[in-house]
Design an enzyme around this catalytic site. Structure first.
Site, PDB file in Angstrom:
ATOM      1  N   PHE A  77       0.841  -1.193   0.000  1.00  0.00           N
ATOM      2  CA  PHE A  77       0.000   0.000   0.000  1.00  0.00           C
ATOM      3  C   PHE A  77       0.878   1.246   0.000  1.00  0.00           C
ATOM      4  O   PHE A  77       2.101   1.154   0.110  1.00  0.00           O
ATOM      5  CB  PHE A  77      -0.917  -0.006   1.234  1.00  0.00           C
ATOM      6  CG  PHE A  77      -1.734  -1.269   1.374  1.00  0.00           C
ATOM      7  CD1 PHE A  77      -2.958  -1.383   0.748  1.00  0.00           C
ATOM      8  CD2 PHE A  77      -1.253  -2.335   2.108  1.00  0.00           C
ATOM      9  CE1 PHE A  77      -3.698  -2.556   0.862  1.00  0.00           C
ATOM     10  CE2 PHE A  77      -1.975  -3.512   2.225  1.00  0.00           C
ATOM     11  CZ  PHE A  77      -3.202  -3.623   1.603  1.00  0.00           C
ATOM     12  N   SER A  89      -6.833  -7.536  -1.438  1.00  0.00           N
ATOM     13  CA  SER A  89      -6.315  -7.023  -0.171  1.00  0.00           C
ATOM     14  C   SER A  89      -6.752  -5.573  -0.001  1.00  0.00           C
ATOM     15  O   SER A  89      -6.607  -4.762  -0.917  1.00  0.00           O
ATOM     16  CB  SER A  89      -4.790  -7.093  -0.137  1.00  0.00           C
ATOM     17  OG  SER A  89      -4.348  -8.428  -0.120  1.00  0.00           O
ATOM     18  N   CYS A  92      -3.638  -5.127   6.658  1.00  0.00           N
ATOM     19  CA  CYS A  92      -3.916  -5.793   5.395  1.00  0.00           C
ATOM     20  C   CYS A  92      -4.846  -6.979   5.623  1.00  0.00           C
ATOM     21  O   CYS A  92      -4.498  -7.938   6.318  1.00  0.00           O
ATOM     22  CB  CYS A  92      -2.599  -6.270   4.770  1.00  0.00           C
ATOM     23  SG  CYS A  92      -2.827  -7.120   3.191  1.00  0.00           S
ATOM     24  N   THR A 140      -8.191  -9.581   3.793  1.00  0.00           N
ATOM     25  CA  THR A 140      -8.650 -10.158   2.526  1.00  0.00           C
ATOM     26  C   THR A 140     -10.160 -10.084   2.394  1.00  0.00           C
ATOM     27  O   THR A 140     -10.891 -10.447   3.329  1.00  0.00           O
ATOM     28  CB  THR A 140      -8.209 -11.635   2.431  1.00  0.00           C
ATOM     29  OG1 THR A 140      -6.785 -11.705   2.537  1.00  0.00           O
ATOM     30  CG2 THR A 140      -8.648 -12.253   1.115  1.00  0.00           C
ATOM     31  N   ALA A 181      -8.606 -12.590  12.292  1.00  0.00           N
ATOM     32  CA  ALA A 181      -8.192 -13.705  13.139  1.00  0.00           C
ATOM     33  C   ALA A 181      -7.921 -13.204  14.559  1.00  0.00           C
ATOM     34  O   ALA A 181      -7.692 -12.005  14.770  1.00  0.00           O
ATOM     35  CB  ALA A 181      -6.937 -14.354  12.563  1.00  0.00           C
ATOM     36  N   HIS A 219       1.187  -4.467   7.769  1.00  0.00           N
ATOM     37  CA  HIS A 219       1.527  -5.337   8.899  1.00  0.00           C
ATOM     38  C   HIS A 219       1.761  -4.456  10.118  1.00  0.00           C
ATOM     39  O   HIS A 219       2.782  -3.772  10.209  1.00  0.00           O
ATOM     40  CB  HIS A 219       2.782  -6.156   8.586  1.00  0.00           C
ATOM     41  CG  HIS A 219       2.618  -7.031   7.392  1.00  0.00           C
ATOM     42  ND1 HIS A 219       3.694  -7.547   6.690  1.00  0.00           N
ATOM     43  CD2 HIS A 219       1.509  -7.486   6.754  1.00  0.00           C
ATOM     44  CE1 HIS A 219       3.252  -8.275   5.676  1.00  0.00           C
ATOM     45  NE2 HIS A 219       1.932  -8.249   5.692  1.00  0.00           N
ATOM     46  N   THR A 223       4.126  12.265   8.312  1.00  0.00           N
ATOM     47  CA  THR A 223       5.503  12.691   8.551  1.00  0.00           C
ATOM     48  C   THR A 223       5.713  12.976  10.035  1.00  0.00           C
ATOM     49  O   THR A 223       4.919  13.688  10.656  1.00  0.00           O
ATOM     50  CB  THR A 223       5.832  13.953   7.738  1.00  0.00           C
ATOM     51  OG1 THR A 223       5.626  13.671   6.349  1.00  0.00           O
ATOM     52  CG2 THR A 223       7.275  14.380   7.951  1.00  0.00           C
TER      53      THR A 223
END
Length: 235
Positions: free
Chosen positions: A2, A46, A53, A55, A69, A107, A153
């Protein structure tokens, strides 16, 4: 992959606890309304949900469903979502995507808590304290950090066990991401710039391989630079 440029703000319209015996581990299913990004949706796509991230398992013209999960719920702020919650959304990059942000994997490295929100003209300065202070070694002034999926930033950093960092949200950004409406005490998902991790690993490997003294001069130079920097900081 991404960019950290949030495409739209979605709304959680339904949550469902998954049966561990049928889902392969339990967790929660989220149905998210976000018509703006579903025109070219496919099963298995995704989508970054607050920088995580995930699905696509089902979708129609107005909403899509994803499964979280138990591990995802433990490591992110998605477990605190409820019906009506607003979330940042971004589809995975395509071949013609402009890289206006930075490379984001989706992640989450840790959760951070908002310590303060300070107005500065029409901008807002947010201060974050991470749950895991180890991530501060990857956060540098003027570098990138991903907050709830938004590439921002860093304007200031304080290292150490009680460390924190700050970012500034200009008026335009405030209208585009959910973080702007969050208050002190709320949590955000954090992903640090992966480039810092690769640099750390490369440098560590370099010095580990120089144990025979072959690069002793370089090590002394680095040590000297560190000492001078610490003296300049008065430490």
């Amino acid at each position: 992959m991404f960019t950290g440029l949030v495409e739209t703000i979605g709304t959680v319209v339904a949550l469902e606890e998954l049966d561990q015996t049928t889902s392969g581990g339990g967790g929660t299913s989220l149905t998210i309304e976000a018509e703006e990004i579903l025109g070219d949706a496919h099963m298995g796509d995704s989508i970054a949900v607050n920088g995580t991230c995930l699905t696509v398992t089902e979708f129609d013209k107005k909403s899509f469903k994803i499964g979280c999960a138990p591990e995802t719920l433990r490591r992110t702020n998605l477990g605190s979502l409820k019906k009506g919650s607003k979330i940042n959304l971004e589809r995975a990059v395509s071949a013609n995507t402009r890289m206006g942000g930075h490379f984001v994997q989706g992640h989450v490295d840790t959760i951070a808590t908002i310590q303060s929100v300070t107005p500065d003209g029409n901008a807002l300065t947010f201060r974050f304290k991470p749950r895991d202070p180890a991530v501060l070694q990857y956060i540098v002034e003027k570098g990138y950090v991903t907050i709830d999926g938004a590439s921002l930033t860093v304007t200031k950093v304080e290292d150490g066990p009680e460390g924190w960092w700050e970012v500034m949200l200009i008026a335009y950004t405030q209208e585009k991401i959910v973080t702007a409406s969050k208050k002190s005490g709320e949590d955000v998902n954090v992903e640090v710039d992966e480039v810092g991790k690769y640099v750390e690993k490369s440098v560590a490997g370099y010095f580990e391989g120089s144990a025979n003294g072959e690069f002793a001069i370089l090590e002394k130079m680095v040590s000297k630079l560190v000492d001078e920097r610490l003296k300049a900081l008065g430490k």
